[in-house]
Every structure is written in C-alpha cells, then in structure tokens.
Design a protein around this motif. Sequence first.
Motif, PDB file in Angstrom:
ATOM      1  N   CYS A 238       0.829  -1.212   0.000  1.00 33.93           N
ATOM      2  CA  CYS A 238       0.000   0.000   0.000  1.00 33.93           C
ATOM      3  C   CYS A 238       0.861   1.259   0.000  1.00 33.93           C
ATOM      4  CB  CYS A 238      -0.926  -0.010   1.212  1.00 33.93           C
ATOM      5  SG  CYS A 238      -2.236  -1.271   1.139  1.00 33.93           S
ATOM      6  N   LEU A 239       1.931   1.265   0.807  1.00 28.85           N
ATOM      7  CA  LEU A 239       2.828   2.424   0.840  1.00 28.85           C
ATOM      8  C   LEU A 239       3.551   2.591  -0.494  1.00 28.85           C
ATOM      9  CD1 LEU A 239       4.291   2.035   4.444  1.00 28.85           C
ATOM     10  CD2 LEU A 239       2.605   3.719   3.641  1.00 28.85           C
ATOM     11  N   LYS A 240       3.903   1.458  -1.090  1.00 28.62           N
ATOM     12  CA  LYS A 240       4.523   1.510  -2.417  1.00 28.62           C
ATOM     13  C   LYS A 240       3.544   2.123  -3.423  1.00 28.62           C
ATOM     14  CE  LYS A 240       6.507  -1.509  -5.984  1.00 28.62           C
ATOM     15  NZ  LYS A 240       6.830  -2.921  -6.347  1.00 28.62           N
ATOM     16  N   ALA A 241       2.271   1.747  -3.326  1.00 27.15           N
ATOM     17  CA  ALA A 241       1.259   2.298  -4.228  1.00 27.15           C
ATOM     18  C   ALA A 241       1.094   3.802  -4.023  1.00 27.15           C
ATOM     19  CB  ALA A 241      -0.074   1.591  -4.006  1.00 27.15           C
ATOM     20  N   GLN A 242       1.348   4.261  -2.790  1.00 28.72           N
ATOM     21  CA  GLN A 242       1.230   5.692  -2.501  1.00 28.72           C
ATOM     22  C   GLN A 242       2.513   6.464  -2.788  1.00 28.72           C
ATOM     23  OE1 GLN A 242      -0.207   6.131   1.527  1.00 28.72           O
ATOM     24  NE2 GLN A 242      -2.322   5.647   0.962  1.00 28.72           N
ATOM     25  N   GLY A 243       3.556   5.748  -3.273  1.00 33.81           N
ATOM     26  CA  GLY A 243       4.767   6.420  -3.717  1.00 33.81           C
ATOM     27  C   GLY A 243       5.889   6.514  -2.717  1.00 33.81           C
ATOM     28  N   TYR A 244       5.828   5.769  -1.616  1.00 34.00           N
ATOM     29  CA  TYR A 244       6.922   5.813  -0.645  1.00 34.00           C
ATOM     30  C   TYR A 244       8.168   5.153  -1.225  1.00 34.00           C
ATOM     31  CZ  TYR A 244       3.913   7.592   3.059  1.00 34.00           C
ATOM     32  OH  TYR A 244       3.087   8.379   3.814  1.00 34.00           O
ATOM     33  N   ASP A 245       9.323   5.663  -0.829  1.00 34.15           N
ATOM     34  CA  ASP A 245      10.608   5.195  -1.335  1.00 34.15           C
ATOM     35  C   ASP A 245      10.885   3.780  -0.831  1.00 34.15           C
ATOM     36  OD1 ASP A 245      13.188   4.769  -2.165  1.00 34.15           O
ATOM     37  OD2 ASP A 245      13.967   6.683  -1.420  1.00 34.15           O
ATOM     38  N   GLU A 246      11.027   2.837  -1.766  1.00 29.79           N
ATOM     39  CA  GLU A 246      11.242   1.437  -1.382  1.00 29.79           C
ATOM     40  C   GLU A 246      12.595   1.219  -0.713  1.00 29.79           C
ATOM     41  OE1 GLU A 246       8.870  -1.356  -4.423  1.00 29.79           O
ATOM     42  OE2 GLU A 246      10.352  -0.052  -5.371  1.00 29.79           O
ATOM     43  N   GLY A 318      16.345 -10.083  13.533  1.00 34.33           N
ATOM     44  CA  GLY A 318      17.063 -11.220  12.947  1.00 34.33           C
ATOM     45  C   GLY A 318      17.318 -11.084  11.464  1.00 34.33           C
ATOM     46  N   ASN A 319      16.513 -10.270  10.789  1.00 33.03           N
ATOM     47  CA  ASN A 319      16.683 -10.122   9.345  1.00 33.03           C
ATOM     48  C   ASN A 319      15.915  -8.906   8.859  1.00 33.03           C
ATOM     49  OD1 ASN A 319      17.718 -10.877   6.869  1.00 33.03           O
ATOM     50  ND2 ASN A 319      17.109 -13.008   7.107  1.00 33.03           N
ATOM     51  N   MET A 320      16.328  -8.377   7.722  1.00 33.52           N
ATOM     52  CA  MET A 320      15.599  -7.283   7.070  1.00 33.52           C
ATOM     53  C   MET A 320      15.583  -7.545   5.569  1.00 33.52           C
ATOM     54  SD  MET A 320      16.771  -3.867   9.210  1.00 33.52           S
ATOM     55  CE  MET A 320      15.718  -2.780   8.233  1.00 33.52           C
ATOM     56  N   HIS A 321      14.396  -7.415   4.983  1.00 36.98           N
ATOM     57  CA  HIS A 321      14.229  -7.681   3.554  1.00 36.98           C
ATOM     58  C   HIS A 321      13.818  -6.407   2.832  1.00 36.98           C
ATOM     59  CE1 HIS A 321      14.538 -12.061   3.968  1.00 36.98           C
ATOM     60  NE2 HIS A 321      13.901 -11.894   5.106  1.00 36.98           N
ATOM     61  N   PHE A 322      14.604  -6.048   1.824  1.00 39.15           N
ATOM     62  CA  PHE A 322      14.336  -4.886   0.981  1.00 39.15           C
ATOM     63  C   PHE A 322      13.865  -5.354  -0.402  1.00 39.15           C
ATOM     64  CE2 PHE A 322      17.288  -3.360   4.115  1.00 39.15           C
ATOM     65  CZ  PHE A 322      16.946  -2.042   4.347  1.00 39.15           C
ATOM     66  N   TYR A 323      13.272  -4.440  -1.133  1.00 36.29           N
ATOM     67  CA  TYR A 323      12.859  -4.751  -2.497  1.00 36.29           C
ATOM     68  C   TYR A 323      14.079  -5.008  -3.383  1.00 36.29           C
ATOM     69  CZ  TYR A 323      10.798  -4.321  -7.139  1.00 36.29           C
ATOM     70  OH  TYR A 323      10.408  -4.564  -8.429  1.00 36.29           O
ATOM     71  N   TYR A 324      15.125  -4.199  -3.203  1.00 33.92           N
ATOM     72  CA  TYR A 324      16.284  -4.279  -4.100  1.00 33.92           C
ATOM     73  C   TYR A 324      17.298  -5.350  -3.679  1.00 33.92           C
ATOM     74  CZ  TYR A 324      14.405   0.107  -5.879  1.00 33.92           C
ATOM     75  OH  TYR A 324      13.583   1.056  -6.420  1.00 33.92           O
ATOM     76  N   THR A 325      17.158  -5.876  -2.492  1.00 33.44           N
ATOM     77  CA  THR A 325      18.043  -6.962  -2.033  1.00 33.44           C
ATOM     78  C   THR A 325      17.165  -8.084  -1.512  1.00 33.44           C
ATOM     79  OG1 THR A 325      18.234  -5.928   0.152  1.00 33.44           O
ATOM     80  CG2 THR A 325      19.955  -5.437  -1.458  1.00 33.44           C
TER      81      THR A 325
END
Length: 343
Positions: A238-246, A318-325
Amino acid sequence: MGIFDALTGIAKAIGIGILLWTLIVGLVCFGLGYQMSGRVISVTEEYASGVSSENSDLHAQILTITGQYDQMKLDLEYYKKISQDTTARADGLSAENSELRARILSLEWERDNLKRDLDFEKFKANTANQTSNISPVTPVQTEQITTPAGAVYTPSFNYGTWSGRTTYPSIKSFAGVTANVVAFSNGKTFEQLVNSIRSLQYISHANDNGNYAIQYADETIVKGGGDCTDKVLLLYACLKAQGYDEDKMAVASISDCDGVYNHNVLAMEDPPFDTGGVDSQSVFVLGGRTWYVVDPTNWTGTPVWQMMDYYQDCYRVGNMHFYYTDTLGGWSEVPMHGLKVSR
C-alpha cells in the motif's frame, strides 16, 4: 754317393722324428683338450643347473606374487564396495538428519505460533472490556477507520497453492501493487492505512504448508485478514502504491529476546509521522541508518510505532528484507546473531 745317401738317411730320420714328435704333441694336446673340454662341460652343466634352479625359484616367486596381486585386487574391490555402501549410508543418515532437523524446526515454529495465538486470544479476552476506553486519537494518529462495510474484493490473479511460494517474506513475490491494493489504500493517510490493516482479522497459518505459508498482499485484502507477515507485506504494498521510497522501507523479522515469539514488522527510515514522541524501544540503528518500527498487527487505537506486548521490553532484529536486495539471506548489514534492542 755315400755321403749323399748318408745325408738322405739323416734327413729321413729327422723328418720321421719330427713327425713322431708332432704326433706325440698332438696326442698330448688332444688329451689335454679333451680333459679341459670335459671340465668346461662340467662347469657349464653345473652353471646351467644352478640357473635352471634359480629360474624355477623365480617362477615360483612370480606365481606367488601374481596370486597376492590378484587377491589384493579382490580385496580392493571388496573394500571399495564397503566404502561405497558406507558413504551411501552416511549420506542417507545425513539426509535423514536434515529432514528431522527441519521437522523439529517446523514443529517448534508451529508450537511457538500456537502459543502466540493462544496468548493473543487471552490478551483479547482480558482486554475486551477495556478497548472502549482507548482514545481514538493518539500522539501519532488523527483518525481510525476500517474498510467500508460491504466492500468486496475479488482476486486480481490466480494465487496458486502454498507449495508454489517462497517461504520468506519476499517483497518482490508478495507485495505487488494490484488494483485491489490501490483501491484499499486510496485516500487513506498513513495512520488510517495502518489501522485499516490492523482491523483486519488475524488468520493463523499454523496448519498451512508446515507453517511456512505467506499470502500475497492482494490475497490478504480478498480474505480480509492474515498473520503478521501477511499484514506487513500488505502495508508495504500500500505504501509503495502511494509512492513511498522502497529503499527506505524493509520487512524486519524480529523475535523476543527469550526466543519464544517471532514477528514481522515494517522498518522505515523516514516515516511519515512525527517521531518526536516515539518510544526508544521502537527505534534502532543498523547499517548506519536509523529505523523506526511500524507494527500493522498491533491493536487499533495504539500508536502506529507501538509493537505488541511481547516485544516492548526486548527484541532481536534477525533479518531485514528490501525490495532491491530480495533474498532469503536478507540484508548483509544484520549481524549473524541478530541485533538486540532493549530498554
């Protein structure tokens, strides 16, 4: 004539003498030669006999060594077979060991989720009479809303089966922006969006795909609920749809410091709310960047940054997942044993 005859007689006598001497010498030499040849033959026969005996010994040794060689070849093949069987058995045991470990982890995860669900239901039961006293306005929240009554969503695509999906919160796989995501998030402020997702039903996946089931953001909207992983992926979409920086958003997998509960929240670098009143427990620094926690599974009526009770005193990132990684291993900046955050 007398002298001539005398000389002739002497010459004849000398010739006869020489002939006799030659004959005698020849006989003597013949005798000696015969004797010597007999000795040579005897020595030769003795040498030949010795060589023949040695050859027989060598032949016997060759036969012995050949037999030993053949036996060693048989032994080698025998032990090769044993080694292969042992290796195969070891591989089988190793595979069985891995399966058992995976099963144990799955059972432990299922047990933890069941305990969490039980505690969550107890928490809801114990606080059911208190929710009416929660102010609809909090320091970071201006209005609470829920999905409009009668709103109907249909799948934007074929979701397929659980087994065809990855088992970690892959943003690329699960947080796609669909027509349903756009419609669900349209017109909502950040606080409204978070509380809309919080108000969705909590659906446990303890019995789905060995507890490794993750819903698509679109699917969570259609079903009207999901677990913590499903809700945070929906918030991300939803935040991505609203234009937040991934690049400034990540799905953070956390656990309480006792290792009993597991949870997924959204980590934001530049959140769209006033961070002045954010509890220090909802902020952590990792990779040289400051991250603020947003928990879309917590109760509506609580600050968007406030996490569920299990994690408010101590938790471990324990972990973090990004769109670009977007990989199973997650962000390389996360320490091997996680980042501990405590008061």
